[in-house]
Design a protein around this motif. Structure first.
Motif, short mmCIF file in Angstrom:
data_model
loop_
_atom_site.label_atom_id
_atom_site.label_comp_id
_atom_site.label_asym_id
_atom_site.label_seq_id
_atom_site.Cartn_x
_atom_site.Cartn_y
_atom_site.Cartn_z
N VAL A 1 -0.74 39.38 -55.87
CA VAL A 1 -1.02 40.80 -56.07
C VAL A 1 -0.06 41.73 -55.34
CG1 VAL A 1 -3.45 40.43 -56.62
CG2 VAL A 1 -2.78 40.87 -54.26
N ALA A 2 0.51 41.26 -54.25
CA ALA A 2 1.45 42.10 -53.50
C ALA A 2 2.68 42.46 -54.33
CB ALA A 2 1.90 41.38 -52.23
N PHE A 3 2.94 41.70 -55.38
CA PHE A 3 4.12 41.93 -56.20
C PHE A 3 3.87 42.90 -57.34
CE2 PHE A 3 4.46 37.81 -54.21
CZ PHE A 3 5.75 37.84 -53.68
N TYR A 4 2.63 43.33 -57.54
CA TYR A 4 2.32 44.23 -58.64
C TYR A 4 2.86 45.63 -58.42
CZ TYR A 4 -1.29 40.81 -59.98
OH TYR A 4 -1.98 39.70 -60.36
N ARG A 5 2.75 46.11 -57.19
CA ARG A 5 3.12 47.49 -56.89
C ARG A 5 4.60 47.71 -57.19
NH1 ARG A 5 -0.16 51.09 -54.08
NH2 ARG A 5 -1.55 49.34 -53.74
N GLY A 6 4.88 48.77 -57.91
CA GLY A 6 6.26 49.10 -58.24
C GLY A 6 6.73 48.52 -59.56
N ALA A 7 5.89 47.75 -60.24
CA ALA A 7 6.30 47.19 -61.53
C ALA A 7 6.52 48.31 -62.53
CB ALA A 7 5.24 46.22 -62.04
N ASP A 8 7.46 48.11 -63.44
CA ASP A 8 7.75 49.09 -64.48
C ASP A 8 7.07 48.75 -65.80
OD1 ASP A 8 10.88 48.99 -63.00
OD2 ASP A 8 9.58 50.75 -62.93
N CYS A 9 6.60 47.53 -65.93
CA CYS A 9 5.89 47.09 -67.12
C CYS A 9 5.09 45.86 -66.72
CB CYS A 9 6.88 46.74 -68.24
SG CYS A 9 6.12 46.19 -69.79
N CYS A 10 3.96 45.64 -67.39
CA CYS A 10 3.13 44.48 -67.10
C CYS A 10 2.96 43.67 -68.38
CB CYS A 10 1.77 44.93 -66.58
SG CYS A 10 0.66 43.57 -66.28
N VAL A 11 3.23 42.37 -68.29
CA VAL A 11 3.12 41.49 -69.45
C VAL A 11 1.87 40.63 -69.27
CG1 VAL A 11 4.25 39.74 -70.85
CG2 VAL A 11 5.62 41.41 -69.57
N LEU A 12 0.98 40.70 -70.24
CA LEU A 12 -0.24 39.89 -70.22
C LEU A 12 -0.05 38.76 -71.23
CD1 LEU A 12 -2.84 42.80 -70.37
CD2 LEU A 12 -2.14 41.52 -68.33
N ASP B 1 11.91 46.09 -62.66
CA ASP B 1 10.93 45.08 -62.31
C ASP B 1 9.84 45.09 -63.36
OD1 ASP B 1 12.06 44.24 -59.93
OD2 ASP B 1 11.24 45.96 -58.88
N VAL B 2 9.51 43.91 -63.81
CA VAL B 2 8.45 43.80 -64.79
C VAL B 2 7.45 42.81 -64.26
CG1 VAL B 2 7.95 43.52 -67.20
CG2 VAL B 2 10.28 44.03 -66.45
N ALA B 3 6.21 43.22 -64.22
CA ALA B 3 5.19 42.35 -63.67
C ALA B 3 4.68 41.41 -64.72
CB ALA B 3 4.07 43.19 -63.12
N GLY B 4 4.24 40.26 -64.32
CA GLY B 4 3.79 39.24 -65.23
C GLY B 4 2.36 39.40 -65.63
N GLY B 5 2.04 38.83 -66.75
CA GLY B 5 0.68 38.88 -67.27
C GLY B 5 -0.21 38.22 -66.27
N GLY B 6 -1.32 37.79 -66.62
CA GLY B 6 -2.22 37.15 -65.68
C GLY B 6 -2.29 38.02 -64.47
N ARG B 7 -1.25 37.98 -63.68
CA ARG B 7 -1.10 38.92 -62.57
C ARG B 7 0.25 39.56 -62.80
NH1 ARG B 7 -5.94 38.92 -61.91
NH2 ARG B 7 -6.90 37.47 -60.52
N GLN B 8 0.37 40.82 -62.56
CA GLN B 8 1.64 41.46 -62.79
C GLN B 8 2.17 42.17 -61.57
OE1 GLN B 8 -0.94 41.96 -65.19
NE2 GLN B 8 -0.15 40.19 -66.21
N GLN B 9 3.48 42.39 -61.56
CA GLN B 9 4.05 43.07 -60.42
C GLN B 9 5.18 43.99 -60.83
OE1 GLN B 9 3.56 39.67 -60.65
NE2 GLN B 9 5.61 39.06 -61.00
N ARG B 10 5.90 44.56 -59.85
CA ARG B 10 6.92 45.54 -60.21
C ARG B 10 8.18 44.88 -60.68
NH1 ARG B 10 11.82 48.75 -59.11
NH2 ARG B 10 11.30 50.53 -60.33
N SER B 11 7.99 43.94 -61.47
CA SER B 11 9.07 43.28 -62.11
C SER B 11 8.40 42.85 -63.37
CB SER B 11 9.51 42.09 -61.30
OG SER B 11 9.95 42.54 -60.06
N THR B 12 9.15 42.39 -64.35
CA THR B 12 8.44 42.02 -65.53
C THR B 12 7.89 40.67 -65.28
OG1 THR B 12 9.81 43.28 -66.95
CG2 THR B 12 8.64 41.48 -67.94
N GLY B 13 6.62 40.55 -65.33
CA GLY B 13 6.01 39.27 -65.09
C GLY B 13 5.13 38.95 -66.25
#
Length: 190
Positions: free
Chosen positions: A58-69, A175-187
């Motif tokens: 969860v610490a990586f979510y902050r600052g994400a520009d997009c979240c992929v689920l 940064d794109v946060a990832g699905g499941g859990r997302q962050q300020r990176s595309t995840g």
């Protein structure tokens, strides 16, 4: 295991393996992408999907520009968890404009059993995405590489659309946060 790590590796390295272990915390890969005559470094974060490791990401979510689920079209529970993933991301990342924060949904593993073990229809997934503000939706196969590039092109486009012009340098890192859990990176996650 919905295939977040496999999707990332297919997109960045053009490789697929059945040997991935559960992501603990978060990992990330980068890829340079060209968008509207600019070169960007896309930072794609892969966060833990398994419940016992989720709090580490969860610490990586902050600052994400997009979240992929990401969910597995062959596992109903993974689809049913999309809303929880989305809500938790918004709570943890606390974006300035949560109503308009960009998400992208990927229904992965469409190749399994020739599509015969599928339990979540494309129609059902698209209806869910429409109900959440018309979230872009792609059906993918990390194994076959199907629709992976198109999905990540959409992810990059959505990550970039909220970037203030004055913050753009060459090369840029999104940064794109990832699905499941997302962050300020595309995840990717779910």
């Amino acid at each position: 295991m919905v295939g977040k790590t496999s999707l990332m590796n297919q997109y960045v390295n053009r490789k697929f393996s059945n040997q991935y272990k559960a992501t603990i915390g978060a990992d990330f890969l980068t890829k340079e992408v060209q968008f509207e005559d600019r070169l960007f470094t896309l930072q794609i974060w892969d966060t833990a999907g398994q419940e016992r490791f989720q709090s580490l990401g969860v610490a990586f979510y902050r600052g994400a520009d997009c979240c992929v689920l990401v969910y597995d079209v062959n596992v109903m529970k993974s689809f049913e968890n999309l809303n929880n993933w989305r809500e938790e991301f918004l709570i943890q990342a606390s974006p300035s404009d949560p109503e308009n924060f960009p998400f992208v949904v990927l229904g992965n593993k469409i190749d399994v059993d020739g599509g015969n073990s599928r339990v979540v229809s494309e129609k059902k997934a698209k209806a869910w995405c429409a109900s959440k503000g018309n979230i872009p939706y792609f059906e993918t196969s990390a194994k076959e590489g199907f629709n992976v590039d198109d999905a990540f092109q959409c992810i990059a486009k959505n990550a970039l659309k909220n970037e203030p012009e004055e913050e753009i340098y060459l090369p840029d890192t999104i940064d794109v946060a990832g699905g499941g859990r997302q962050q300020r990176s595309t995840g990717c996650e779910c």
